[in-house]
Design a protein around this motif. Structure first.
Motif, PDB file in Angstrom:
ATOM      1  N   TYR A  75     -52.195 -54.398   8.547  1.00  0.00           N
ATOM      2  CA  TYR A  75     -52.225 -53.536   9.491  1.00  0.00           C
ATOM      3  C   TYR A  75     -51.290 -54.009  10.634  1.00  0.00           C
ATOM      4  N   LEU A  76     -50.468 -53.219  11.030  1.00  0.00           N
ATOM      5  CA  LEU A  76     -49.452 -53.242  12.270  1.00  0.00           C
ATOM      6  C   LEU A  76     -49.888 -52.559  13.310  1.00  0.00           C
ATOM      7  N   PRO A  77     -50.648 -53.011  14.224  1.00  0.00           N
ATOM      8  CA  PRO A  77     -51.200 -52.397  15.618  1.00  0.00           C
ATOM      9  C   PRO A  77     -50.125 -51.878  16.662  1.00  0.00           C
ATOM     10  N   GLU A  78     -50.482 -50.860  17.253  1.00  0.00           N
ATOM     11  CA  GLU A  78     -49.216 -50.447  18.223  1.00  0.00           C
ATOM     12  C   GLU A  78     -49.358 -51.607  19.258  1.00  0.00           C
ATOM     13  N   ILE A  79     -50.004 -52.244  19.954  1.00  0.00           N
ATOM     14  CA  ILE A  79     -50.011 -53.352  20.940  1.00  0.00           C
ATOM     15  C   ILE A  79     -49.304 -54.561  20.284  1.00  0.00           C
ATOM     16  N   ASP A  80     -49.042 -55.421  21.265  1.00  0.00           N
ATOM     17  CA  ASP A  80     -48.301 -56.655  20.705  1.00  0.00           C
ATOM     18  C   ASP A  80     -49.471 -57.598  20.778  1.00  0.00           C
ATOM     19  N   LYS A 115     -32.175 -59.340  10.954  1.00  0.00           N
ATOM     20  CA  LYS A 115     -31.369 -59.813  11.919  1.00  0.00           C
ATOM     21  C   LYS A 115     -32.233 -60.853  12.951  1.00  0.00           C
ATOM     22  N   LEU A 116     -33.275 -61.518  12.506  1.00  0.00           N
ATOM     23  CA  LEU A 116     -34.094 -62.187  13.447  1.00  0.00           C
ATOM     24  C   LEU A 116     -33.702 -63.638  13.127  1.00  0.00           C
ATOM     25  N   GLU A 117     -34.143 -64.570  13.969  1.00  0.00           N
ATOM     26  CA  GLU A 117     -34.091 -66.152  13.809  1.00  0.00           C
ATOM     27  C   GLU A 117     -35.234 -66.730  13.914  1.00  0.00           C
ATOM     28  N   PRO A 118     -35.854 -67.611  12.977  1.00  0.00           N
ATOM     29  CA  PRO A 118     -36.852 -68.274  12.837  1.00  0.00           C
ATOM     30  C   PRO A 118     -37.557 -68.986  14.339  1.00  0.00           C
ATOM     31  N   ASP A 119     -36.398 -69.560  14.883  1.00  0.00           N
ATOM     32  CA  ASP A 119     -36.837 -70.173  16.299  1.00  0.00           C
ATOM     33  C   ASP A 119     -36.794 -69.245  17.294  1.00  0.00           C
ATOM     34  N   LYS A 124     -39.629 -64.349  24.809  1.00  0.00           N
ATOM     35  CA  LYS A 124     -38.111 -64.432  25.271  1.00  0.00           C
ATOM     36  C   LYS A 124     -37.269 -63.244  24.550  1.00  0.00           C
ATOM     37  N   ILE A 125     -37.745 -62.630  23.726  1.00  0.00           N
ATOM     38  CA  ILE A 125     -37.065 -61.420  22.998  1.00  0.00           C
ATOM     39  C   ILE A 125     -37.456 -60.099  23.299  1.00  0.00           C
ATOM     40  N   SER A 126     -36.726 -59.346  23.072  1.00  0.00           N
ATOM     41  CA  SER A 126     -36.819 -57.543  23.520  1.00  0.00           C
ATOM     42  C   SER A 126     -37.977 -57.057  23.012  1.00  0.00           C
ATOM     43  N   LYS A 127     -38.428 -55.881  23.688  1.00  0.00           N
ATOM     44  CA  LYS A 127     -39.321 -55.066  23.016  1.00  0.00           C
ATOM     45  C   LYS A 127     -38.845 -54.631  21.485  1.00  0.00           C
ATOM     46  N   GLY A 128     -37.822 -54.193  21.299  1.00  0.00           N
ATOM     47  CA  GLY A 128     -37.383 -53.857  19.987  1.00  0.00           C
ATOM     48  C   GLY A 128     -37.203 -55.188  18.949  1.00  0.00           C
ATOM     49  N   MET A 129     -36.873 -56.304  19.570  1.00  0.00           N
ATOM     50  CA  MET A 129     -37.011 -57.520  18.535  1.00  0.00           C
ATOM     51  C   MET A 129     -38.513 -57.669  18.142  1.00  0.00           C
ATOM     52  N   ARG A 130     -39.468 -57.480  19.095  1.00  0.00           N
ATOM     53  CA  ARG A 130     -40.775 -57.859  18.846  1.00  0.00           C
ATOM     54  C   ARG A 130     -41.120 -56.721  17.843  1.00  0.00           C
ATOM     55  N   ALA A 131     -40.856 -55.333  18.052  1.00  0.00           N
ATOM     56  CA  ALA A 131     -41.303 -54.692  16.974  1.00  0.00           C
ATOM     57  C   ALA A 131     -40.787 -54.867  15.708  1.00  0.00           C
ATOM     58  N   LEU A 158     -31.641 -47.593  17.429  1.00  0.00           N
ATOM     59  CA  LEU A 158     -31.106 -48.355  16.372  1.00  0.00           C
ATOM     60  C   LEU A 158     -32.307 -49.210  15.761  1.00  0.00           C
ATOM     61  N   THR A 159     -32.984 -49.800  16.699  1.00  0.00           N
ATOM     62  CA  THR A 159     -34.184 -50.309  16.125  1.00  0.00           C
ATOM     63  C   THR A 159     -35.063 -49.540  15.162  1.00  0.00           C
ATOM     64  N   ARG A 160     -35.349 -48.213  15.493  1.00  0.00           N
ATOM     65  CA  ARG A 160     -35.974 -47.208  15.025  1.00  0.00           C
ATOM     66  C   ARG A 160     -35.348 -47.164  13.261  1.00  0.00           C
ATOM     67  N   ASP A 161     -34.159 -46.962  13.406  1.00  0.00           N
ATOM     68  CA  ASP A 161     -33.308 -46.896  12.095  1.00  0.00           C
ATOM     69  C   ASP A 161     -33.845 -48.079  11.192  1.00  0.00           C
ATOM     70  N   LYS A 162     -33.768 -49.333  11.836  1.00  0.00           N
ATOM     71  CA  LYS A 162     -34.031 -50.678  11.191  1.00  0.00           C
ATOM     72  C   LYS A 162     -35.560 -50.646  10.633  1.00  0.00           C
ATOM     73  N   ILE A 163     -36.295 -50.078  11.401  1.00  0.00           N
ATOM     74  CA  ILE A 163     -37.549 -49.977  10.948  1.00  0.00           C
ATOM     75  C   ILE A 163     -37.965 -49.132   9.757  1.00  0.00           C
ATOM     76  N   ILE A 164     -37.257 -48.023   9.904  1.00  0.00           N
ATOM     77  CA  ILE A 164     -37.335 -47.085   8.762  1.00  0.00           C
ATOM     78  C   ILE A 164     -36.877 -47.394   7.400  1.00  0.00           C
ATOM     79  N   GLU A 165     -35.540 -48.173   7.681  1.00  0.00           N
ATOM     80  CA  GLU A 165     -34.862 -48.863   6.583  1.00  0.00           C
ATOM     81  C   GLU A 165     -35.656 -49.819   5.641  1.00  0.00           C
ATOM     82  N   THR A 166     -36.611 -50.748   6.689  1.00  0.00           N
ATOM     83  CA  THR A 166     -37.358 -51.575   6.005  1.00  0.00           C
ATOM     84  C   THR A 166     -38.528 -51.084   5.325  1.00  0.00           C
ATOM     85  N   ILE A 167     -39.238 -49.802   5.949  1.00  0.00           N
ATOM     86  CA  ILE A 167     -40.347 -49.071   5.058  1.00  0.00           C
ATOM     87  C   ILE A 167     -39.842 -48.813   3.891  1.00  0.00           C
ATOM     88  N   ILE A 168     -38.460 -48.006   3.887  1.00  0.00           N
ATOM     89  CA  ILE A 168     -38.181 -47.498   2.757  1.00  0.00           C
ATOM     90  C   ILE A 168     -37.741 -48.755   1.626  1.00  0.00           C
TER      91      ILE A 168
END
Length: 233
Positions: A75-80, A115-119, A124-131, A158-168
């Motif tokens: 489950y991926l909720p809308e909230i952080d 394109k995320l880094e484990p550390d 400290k990251i943007s909303k798009g990165m948190r998504a 751009l983040t939306r496109d990456k999210i859709i790519e991940t789902i597919i």
């Protein structure tokens, strides 16, 4: 198969779901569409066994939502929901400890793909990165059912496109059920096999996406506008 049989849920004076009966087919990508406050998030929380119905019955492969069914639901909720002081690696370790279907290979592939880094520290990251991080944690499991609550809300294109790519990319056709709750239909119309339109806690229209388009001569976006205009939302 996920079945809702006469399900109602009320929060104070607000009726979130009103005697709703609907089936979500196995092995498909299903769009759960409706305006804000229509009952979409409540539906997903109930499948994830985070809320219980006041009346009616919900069955997931014949079982009521419970601690056991959580093992097959991602489950991926809308909230952080991730602790902001955690790094991505720490968040992954936290999830790994809870779920036996965690796939370390998928996690490593996805973290590179997104394109995320484990550390990276969550706060400290943007909303798009948190998504992207939420998506990473959700899809690093081999869950039979994946619930995505407004995964594109407030996210740059751009983040939306990456999210859709991940789902597919990670969808297992015929084996995995993905339910995407959103009012951003245009972005995901091409993905969905089935569509369920709800409003004021009731099903207004449902069916196979292609059949709905052919029967009405409208795209799902146009159909949503027509449906909710007629319902005076």
């Amino acid at each position: 198969m996920i079945e809702f049989k006469g399900v109602s849920k009320q929060f104070g004076s607000t009726k979130a779901l009103d005697n709703i009966s609907v089936n979500y087919s196995r092995g498909k990508i299903i769009g759960l569409f409706g305006p804000n406050g229509s009952g979409k998030s409540t539906t997903l929380k109930m499948i994830a066994s985070l809320n219980k119905p006041d009346s009616g019955e919900i069955l997931i492969f014949g079982r009521k939502p419970s601690k056991e069914t959580r093992e097959i639901v991602s489950y991926l909720p809308e909230i952080d929901y991730i602790y902001p002081w955690m790094t991505i690696k720490e968040a992954a370790n936290f999830m790994r400890g809870f779920y036996g279907d965690w796939d370390e290979g998928k996690y490593k592939e996805l973290i590179e793909f997104l394109k995320l880094e484990p550390d990276m520290v969550i706060k400290k990251i943007s909303k798009g990165m948190r998504a992207k991080v939420k998506l990473l944690l959700c899809f690093s499991r081999n869950a039979e059912i994946v619930l995505l609550d407004e995964p594109l809300s407030g996210i740059d294109i751009l983040t939306r496109d990456k999210i859709i790519e991940t789902i597919i990319r990670d969808y297992r056709v015929g084996e995995q059920t993905i339910i995407i709750s959103t009012h951003e239909i245009q972005e995901i119309e091409s993905l969905v096999d089935d569509a369920v339109f709800i409003g004021r806690g009731q099903v207004i229209l449902q069916g196979e996406a292609e059949k709905l388009r052919n029967e009405n001569g409208l795209s799902l976006v146009e159909l949503m506008k027509e449906v909710y205009r007629n319902e005076n939302f």
